[in-house]
Design an enzyme around this catalytic site. Structure first.
Site, mmCIF file in Angstrom:
data_model
loop_
_atom_site.group_PDB
_atom_site.id
_atom_site.type_symbol
_atom_site.label_atom_id
_atom_site.label_comp_id
_atom_site.label_asym_id
_atom_site.label_seq_id
_atom_site.Cartn_x
_atom_site.Cartn_y
_atom_site.Cartn_z
ATOM 1 N N GLU A 151 23.022 58.213 70.488
ATOM 2 C CA GLU A 151 23.617 59.090 69.471
ATOM 3 C C GLU A 151 23.629 60.535 69.962
ATOM 4 O O GLU A 151 24.593 61.273 69.761
ATOM 5 C CB GLU A 151 22.826 58.965 68.171
ATOM 6 C CG GLU A 151 23.352 59.817 67.024
ATOM 7 C CD GLU A 151 22.703 61.190 66.979
ATOM 8 O OE1 GLU A 151 23.363 62.161 66.570
ATOM 9 O OE2 GLU A 151 21.521 61.278 67.367
ATOM 10 N N ASP A 196 27.170 62.364 70.444
ATOM 11 C CA ASP A 196 27.473 63.565 69.672
ATOM 12 C C ASP A 196 28.147 64.624 70.549
ATOM 13 O O ASP A 196 29.121 65.269 70.143
ATOM 14 C CB ASP A 196 26.177 64.114 69.073
ATOM 15 C CG ASP A 196 26.377 65.422 68.348
ATOM 16 O OD1 ASP A 196 27.094 65.446 67.339
ATOM 17 O OD2 ASP A 196 25.819 66.444 68.803
ATOM 18 N N GLU A 221 28.384 57.686 66.576
ATOM 19 C CA GLU A 221 28.181 58.544 67.737
ATOM 20 C C GLU A 221 27.514 57.786 68.879
ATOM 21 O O GLU A 221 27.842 57.991 70.056
ATOM 22 C CB GLU A 221 27.357 59.758 67.335
ATOM 23 C CG GLU A 221 28.115 60.708 66.419
ATOM 24 C CD GLU A 221 27.313 61.922 66.018
ATOM 25 O OE1 GLU A 221 27.931 62.927 65.630
ATOM 26 O OE2 GLU A 221 26.076 61.870 66.089
#
Length: 230
Positions: A47, A51, A123
């Protein structure tokens, strides 16, 4: 590659067959799964990577799409496209929710519907796609599932709170005030109700799964009402 029908269906939907099966599984594994076995077993590190890649892909897309728009007009669009609620909607569109690996308690608590879990998993999926197939594969996922979201920022380029504040100041009002007037639901899935007010103007309220989402919905309602009437 996998006998798990949820994994097979997800890969069909996103248009990529993972060479590294463990990357796919890790992207779908919430930190609650397996009693929190550590960040190398769940999707938190992916993640983090995803991101950053999402920010790059979004900036790239906005730079190409809005060739005549200055930085000040690009930034709020980027914020709208990368926020948690947007990623959660994409996760649902892609079918990521159906393949998530959650603890039994998180499952019972409605984890497959939480914006926080869905957004992080989306993400993480971008991060996994990047590691498995490179930026081209990650970009294909982005182009496929952010189409609807991109249309929204073309039609509504500004964040509702920004739009309301700019309008209010232009009309001679003070900065809008936001007040939490209600909260319901359990701690793991709260619902907020927020009121936005301007002196001399009837307030409006908005609801959301986070304070920020409720504020945006309230701001959008007040801005729409006042500008439609004006």
């Amino acid at each position: 590659m996998s006998k798990d029908p949820a994994l097979a269906e997800l890969q069909d939907r996103i248009g990529h067959r993972f060479k590294d099966r463990e990357l796919l599984i890790r992207a779908l594994t919430h930190s609650s799964f397996g009693d929190g076995a550590g960040d190398r077993s769940n999707n938190e590190r992916l993640e983090f990577l995803g991101d950053r890649i999402l920010g790059l892909l979004t900036a790239e897309k906005l730079y190409e799409t809005f060739a005549d728009v200055a930085e000040g007009g690009l930034a709020p669009r980027l914020n709208a496209l990368v926020r948690r609620e947007t990623c959660a909607r994409v996760a649902l569109d892609a079918g990521i929710d159906k393949a998530l690996r959650l603890s039994k308690s998180e499952e019972r608590g409605g984890g497959r519907e939480k914006d926080s879990i869905l957004g992080d998993a989306c993400e993480a999926m971008i991060g996994a796609l990047y590691l498995d197939g490179g930026l081209k594969v990650a970009r294909h996922f982005y182009d496929s599932f952010w189409k609807k979201e991109l249309k929204k920022v073309i039609d509504k380029p500004r964040d509702p709170k920004t739009a309301l504040q700019e309008w209010a100041l232009a009309q001679g009002y003070d900065v809008p005030r936001y007040t939490i007037v209600g909260r319901s639901g359990p701690d793991h899935a709260p619902k907020f109700k927020v009121e936005v007010s301007l002196e001399g103007v009837k307030p409006e309220r908005g609801k959301g799964s986070s304070k920020q989402a409720a504020e945006r919905n309230a701001a959008e309602a007040l801005f729409k009402r006042e500008t439609d009437n004006g």
